[in-house]
Design a protein around this motif. Structure first.
Motif, short mmCIF file in Angstrom:
data_model
loop_
_atom_site.label_atom_id
_atom_site.label_comp_id
_atom_site.label_asym_id
_atom_site.label_seq_id
_atom_site.Cartn_x
_atom_site.Cartn_y
_atom_site.Cartn_z
N TYR A 109 0.84 -1.31 -0.03
CA TYR A 109 0.05 0.07 -0.02
C TYR A 109 0.78 1.25 0.09
O TYR A 109 0.55 2.09 -0.55
CB TYR A 109 -0.97 -0.01 1.28
N LEU A 110 2.05 1.01 0.76
CA LEU A 110 2.81 2.33 0.81
C LEU A 110 3.54 2.43 -0.48
O LEU A 110 3.62 3.94 -1.13
CB LEU A 110 3.99 2.00 1.83
N ILE A 111 4.21 1.40 -1.13
CA ILE A 111 4.51 1.64 -2.64
C ILE A 111 3.69 2.20 -3.43
O ILE A 111 3.97 3.00 -4.33
CB ILE A 111 5.39 0.45 -2.89
N SER A 112 2.58 1.50 -3.54
CA SER A 112 1.45 1.75 -4.47
C SER A 112 1.12 3.25 -4.29
O SER A 112 1.12 3.98 -5.29
CB SER A 112 0.17 0.98 -4.15
N GLY A 113 1.00 3.70 -3.22
CA GLY A 113 0.51 5.30 -3.04
C GLY A 113 1.64 5.86 -3.52
O GLY A 113 1.25 7.13 -4.13
N PHE A 114 3.00 5.71 -3.15
CA PHE A 114 3.81 6.66 -3.35
C PHE A 114 4.00 6.50 -4.93
O PHE A 114 4.44 7.79 -5.48
CB PHE A 114 5.34 5.99 -2.78
#
Ligand SMILES: Nc1ncnc2c1ncn2[C@@H]1O[C@H](COP(=O)(O)OP(=O)(O)O)[C@@H](O)[C@H]1O
Ligand SMILES: [Mg+2]
Lengths: 253, 308
Positions: free
Chosen positions: A206-211
């Protein structure tokens, strides 16, 4: 609030960082460059585009996240483990400071260092690939949130660790695999459906995707979900640290 | 005047269940030097750590300057400076930075002039830009004191400040303590050296196995509990103590030339006059007499034995 104490801890920790500035920066810059050469040039020549972005550019957010997460964790864990190890923690325990102040100082410093390294990597990336950042403010916000939340995690690890091996263990055993399997170097949509489902249990996704969304405007999972995931993770860490200080777990007998 | 530190029914059991403090009560007056005297493992460090917030009390209360150390921990801790038993210092930092760090941690504004002044008083000023790891053991101990003083505490705890320190440095440390007292700081120090308590304390508390056995003015303690000894040298050796003198606490030296009479200085009658008369009646001739006051050490050994 004892703001003087927060600032004092912050500056003290940052001084350690600046003392070893060269080491702190050379290694992430070098490894990022290597990633670009290996992934970007060698592998990227066989993968044209992922979700409409050149592969070289596609891996930039993942690379930054990889460094930022490991740096924030290891900085914060070392920052609080070291006083425990050499015994200077007595001073933190006998000073008129509460848990929020101690955490703000140590986690703030660790997050700042990680943020700094993340930005340096971003600048390095500009030398290798063409990238445009679709949502710069969101990008920065994601970066800062990630730095802070992983520094919080590192703080917990530093309090928990009883020796230097344990201090290295979690980053090595948990964070690195989660980051690699979290879509740093590929899009989740490239995986078979079963693996896609399994991957969704990896919080780092989720973090990488959002970033990545803040760079290219496309994402594996919804941006709202990403924000929720990081907020949830941060709250979890803060809650746990609050409990640590309340019970004195591993620090106060 | 109400005591500056007040410990009430303080108990501390460690995680394993070991009871390191058993209902300790202790009042410390403003401006005094109190020496906590006790053998290793007596609970001295535990008591200090619990007052300072490093360990959590199992039950009981501590107030410092009237502030409860649990419920008003900021106000209480602001008044306290702590010099720990172990030399715990950041090796790569400079003296100046380390001491300033302590000041900041206690919420005080950065004040280089003030910190340098402390360093000067502790003869550390010329080392202010040195890294801690370059300093000798005695100087490191002084850095710990400088850190503890950096936020202008009213009460200073010194946990075994002279353990493992050579004689000269120990005297130095006593001077430092005397200067601090003169500047109005209340000092609590722990030691297992009796001579140290004897040399610098106003009051002495004796602690053993987690209990405070007594707290008394040093001179009272010596006077009240002090036994005196009268050594009687004889002209001719005698093989045994005459039966007529069996009522007296006498011992005879191996060579038969010295009788030692122990008596209590606080007793109404010391019994010396009658003893001397009876010695003469028993036909023993005196060559010389001398008296000796027992040291704090004898008192202490006596106390610990008594309670064991
Ligand atoms: N963290 C701890 N856990 C369990 N027992 C402890 C701990 N610290 C000290 N003790 C025990 O408590 C007793 C008192 O120790 P301490 O306060 O250090 O004594 P002193 O300072 O008088 O030498 C000792 O028997 C010691 O073994
Ligand atoms: Mg001790």
């Amino acid at each position: 609030m004892n703001f003087n104490a927060i600032w004092t801890i912050y500056i003290f920790e940052m001084r350690r960082f600046f003392r070893t500035m060269t080491q702190s920066l050379v290694s992430p810059v070098l490894s990022t460059s290597l990633y670009f050469v290996v992934f970007g040039a060698a592998i990227g020549s066989r993968i044209d585009e992922v979700e409409g972005v050149s592969y070289g550019a596609f891996i930039v957010p993942g690379l930054i996240m990889l460094s930022v997460m490991t740096q924030a964790t290891s900085n914060a864990s070392f920052g609080i483990y070291f006083p425990k190890f050499i015994g200077t923690i007595y001073e933190l325990l006998s000073a008129p400071v509460n848990f929020l102040e101690v955490v703000a100082g140590y986690v703030g410093a660790a997050a700042t260092k990680a943020l700094f390294i993340g930005l340096v990597i971003l600048v390095t990336a500009f030398f290798f690939v063409d990238i445009e950042i679709a949502h710069p403010i969101a990008m920065l916000a994601f970066l800062v949130l990630t730095c802070v939340s992983f520094a919080l995690l590192g703080f917990i690890i530093g309090i928990w660790a009883g020796n230097f091996e344990q201090l290295q263990l979690i980053p090595l055993l948990v964070i690195t695999p989660l980051v690699f399997l979290g879509g740093s170097f590929y899009s989740i949509s490239m995986l078979p459906p079963v693996w896609q489902a399994i991957t969704l249990f990896n919080p780092v996704v989720y973090l990488i995707s959002g970033f990545r969304w803040s760079f290219f405007g496309t994402a594996d999972v919804g941006i709202g979900l990403s924000l929720f995931a990081i907020a949830f993770f941060t709250a979890l860490c803060i809650g746990f640290i609050w409990w640590i200080f309340k019970t004195g777990w591993r620090i106060r007998q | 005047m109400s005591p500056i530190v007040s410990v009430k029914n303080l108990r501390k059991s460690y995680a394993g269940g070991f009871e390191a403090l058993k209902s300790v009560n202790l009042d410390i007056e403003e401006g005094e030097i109190l020496a906590l005297l006790g053998p290793n493992g007596a609970g001295k460090t535990t008591l200090i750590s619990t007052i300072c917030g490093i360990t959590v009390p199992t039950s009981g209360t501590v107030t410092v300057g009237g502030h409860d150390t649990q419920t008003a921990f900021r106000a209480a801790r602001n008044l306290i400076g702590l010099v720990p038993q172990e030399i715990n210092l950041e090796p790569f930092e400079t003296v100046m930075n380390t001491v300033s760090f302590s000041r900041g941690l206690f919420g005080k504004k950065k004040d280089d002039a003030f910190v340098e002044d402390i360093l000067r008083k502790l003869s550390l000023h010329d080392k202010k830009d040195n890294k801690i790891m370059m300093l000798s053991g005695g100087m490191k101990r002084r850095v710990l004191i400088a850190k503890a003083l950096s936020h202008e505490p009213k009460v200073l705890f010194l946990d075994e400040p002279t353990a493992g320190v050579d004689v000269e440095l120990r005297k130095d440390m006593w001077d430092v303590v005397a200067d601090l007292k003169a500047s109005g700081v209340t000092i609590i120090l722990t030691t297992h050296y009796i001579e140290e308590a004897e040399a610098i304390a106003d009051r002495v508390g004796v602690i053993n196995k987690g209990e405070i056995l007594l707290v008394q003015d040093k001179s009272d303690l010596m006077r009240q509990l002090g036994q005196k000894q009268l050594k009687i040298e004889l002209n001719e050796a005698t093989s045994r103590i005459p039966d007529a003198l069996s009522a007296y606490d006498l011992s005879l030296s191996d060579d038969g030339l010295m009788l030692t009479y122990s008596y209590d200085t606080k007793a109404e009658r010391t019994g010396i006059t009658t003893l001397l008369n009876e010695l003469q009646a028993a036909g023993l001739q005196l060559k010389d007499l001398q008296t000796a006051q027992s040291s704090l050490e004898d008192i202490f050994v006596g106390l610990v034995k008594e309670k064991a």
